[in-house]
Design a protein around this motif. Sequence first.
Motif, short mmCIF file in Angstrom:
data_model
loop_
_atom_site.label_atom_id
_atom_site.label_comp_id
_atom_site.label_asym_id
_atom_site.label_seq_id
_atom_site.Cartn_x
_atom_site.Cartn_y
_atom_site.Cartn_z
N GLY A 29 0.81 -1.21 0.00
CA GLY A 29 0.00 0.00 0.00
C GLY A 29 0.84 1.26 0.00
O GLY A 29 0.62 2.19 0.78
N LEU A 30 1.84 1.28 -0.91
CA LEU A 30 2.80 2.39 -0.92
C LEU A 30 2.14 3.73 -1.20
O LEU A 30 2.64 4.77 -0.78
CB LEU A 30 3.88 2.13 -1.97
N MET A 31 1.03 3.73 -1.95
CA MET A 31 0.39 4.98 -2.30
C MET A 31 -0.67 5.40 -1.28
O MET A 31 -1.32 6.43 -1.43
CB MET A 31 -0.25 4.88 -3.69
N SER A 36 8.56 10.81 1.44
CA SER A 36 8.19 9.39 1.39
C SER A 36 8.07 8.95 -0.06
O SER A 36 8.07 9.77 -0.99
CB SER A 36 6.85 9.18 2.10
N LEU A 37 7.97 7.63 -0.25
CA LEU A 37 7.83 7.11 -1.61
C LEU A 37 6.54 7.62 -2.26
O LEU A 37 6.53 7.91 -3.46
CB LEU A 37 7.84 5.58 -1.59
N ARG A 38 5.48 7.74 -1.48
CA ARG A 38 4.23 8.26 -2.05
C ARG A 38 4.44 9.67 -2.59
O ARG A 38 3.96 10.01 -3.68
CB ARG A 38 3.13 8.26 -0.98
N GLN A 39 5.20 10.47 -1.85
CA GLN A 39 5.48 11.83 -2.31
C GLN A 39 6.40 11.83 -3.54
O GLN A 39 6.21 12.61 -4.46
CB GLN A 39 6.11 12.64 -1.17
N CYS A 40 7.39 10.94 -3.54
CA CYS A 40 8.31 10.85 -4.69
C CYS A 40 7.60 10.38 -5.94
O CYS A 40 7.98 10.77 -7.05
CB CYS A 40 9.47 9.90 -4.37
N LEU A 41 6.58 9.54 -5.76
CA LEU A 41 5.89 8.95 -6.90
C LEU A 41 4.65 9.73 -7.31
O LEU A 41 3.95 9.33 -8.25
CB LEU A 41 5.50 7.50 -6.58
N ASP A 42 4.36 10.82 -6.63
CA ASP A 42 3.18 11.61 -6.92
C ASP A 42 3.23 12.10 -8.37
O ASP A 42 4.19 12.73 -8.81
CB ASP A 42 3.09 12.81 -5.98
N GLY A 43 2.20 11.77 -9.13
CA GLY A 43 2.16 12.17 -10.53
C GLY A 43 2.98 11.32 -11.46
O GLY A 43 3.22 11.70 -12.61
N ALA A 44 3.43 10.14 -11.00
CA ALA A 44 4.31 9.30 -11.81
C ALA A 44 3.59 8.64 -12.98
O ALA A 44 4.23 8.16 -13.91
CB ALA A 44 4.97 8.23 -10.94
#
Length: 311
Positions: free
Chosen positions: A10-12, A110-118
């Motif tokens: 549940g990384l996101m 966090s990874l969720r923040q790094c992946l935002d809009g990926a």
Amino acid sequence: MERGSLYRTGLMDGEYQPEFTAYYFKQWDELHMSFHRHDSTEIMYILSGVCRVEVRTPEHLSPVGKQLKKGEFILLDAGVPHRLIVEPNSPCRMLNIEFRFAPSSGRFPSLRQCLDGAGREVAAMLTRPFQYVVLRDPEEIYRTLKSLVLELDRQHAEEGEGDSAMVRLLFAELLISLSRLRDEHESGNHQEMDYYVKQCLGYLHENYDREIRVEDAAGIVNLHPGYLQRIFKLHTGETLMQYLTRLRMDKAAMLLLHTNIPVADIADYVGVGSRQYFHALFKKHMGVTPIEYRNSLHAQKDAPDTISEDF
């Protein structure tokens, strides 16, 4: 909650950071590993040679075996039983990395923040179940993996830990590249990519005697040069320029063997401007110089009956 799996963690939905349980370069000369499992996701990337990875899945009574060669890798979900086999006299070198996830410390994004809009591919990979995926890399994955491992080593040496903003950003980049590669592998885009690659191959075979850049080929098929490079390597196993060089050397060998064109002029016929560079390329690919190739026993045997009258 499962924290070793890409799609079960549940990384996101929360704030997590990667936690690396193992990462190493390793040369295997012979190995018959027993079946085992990890509580981490694992990537085995083949740098040279070949190996066999066997995986036990609920869908199959017997283990599923996958042979991997240079430039290929397997992505294994946490908890999946597997083993590695390297046969005698067939060494294999690989880069192995294992990771799971821990609550974010808050020091860095966090990874969720790094992946935002990926993009949708990342969301699909993080929610779509898989036990293992075997993919061929157009070199993007290895570049990111190598940078990540070097950064982890640097962090350990300087701070005694492997968490930094750079580590998280590189890991996020890895997830994005993995998700896009998996999406390309599984989607119907393969037919479209096949079309572009075939167009590019046709252009190379018709114009190898002229100067060709990647940008020229990309313009012919109306694609971004970087994207063309990626799908070309994915489909052929070679970069565009590696393929072009091999094509030119094959044509040079044919002309040397079946025509009486002067050796000094062959370079011009295959689009290599410098004769000295042509000689170096030919020897690298064929193991002998152009003159040695023409004067070989095979050439002497066949030349009298196959000399072209067109030149």
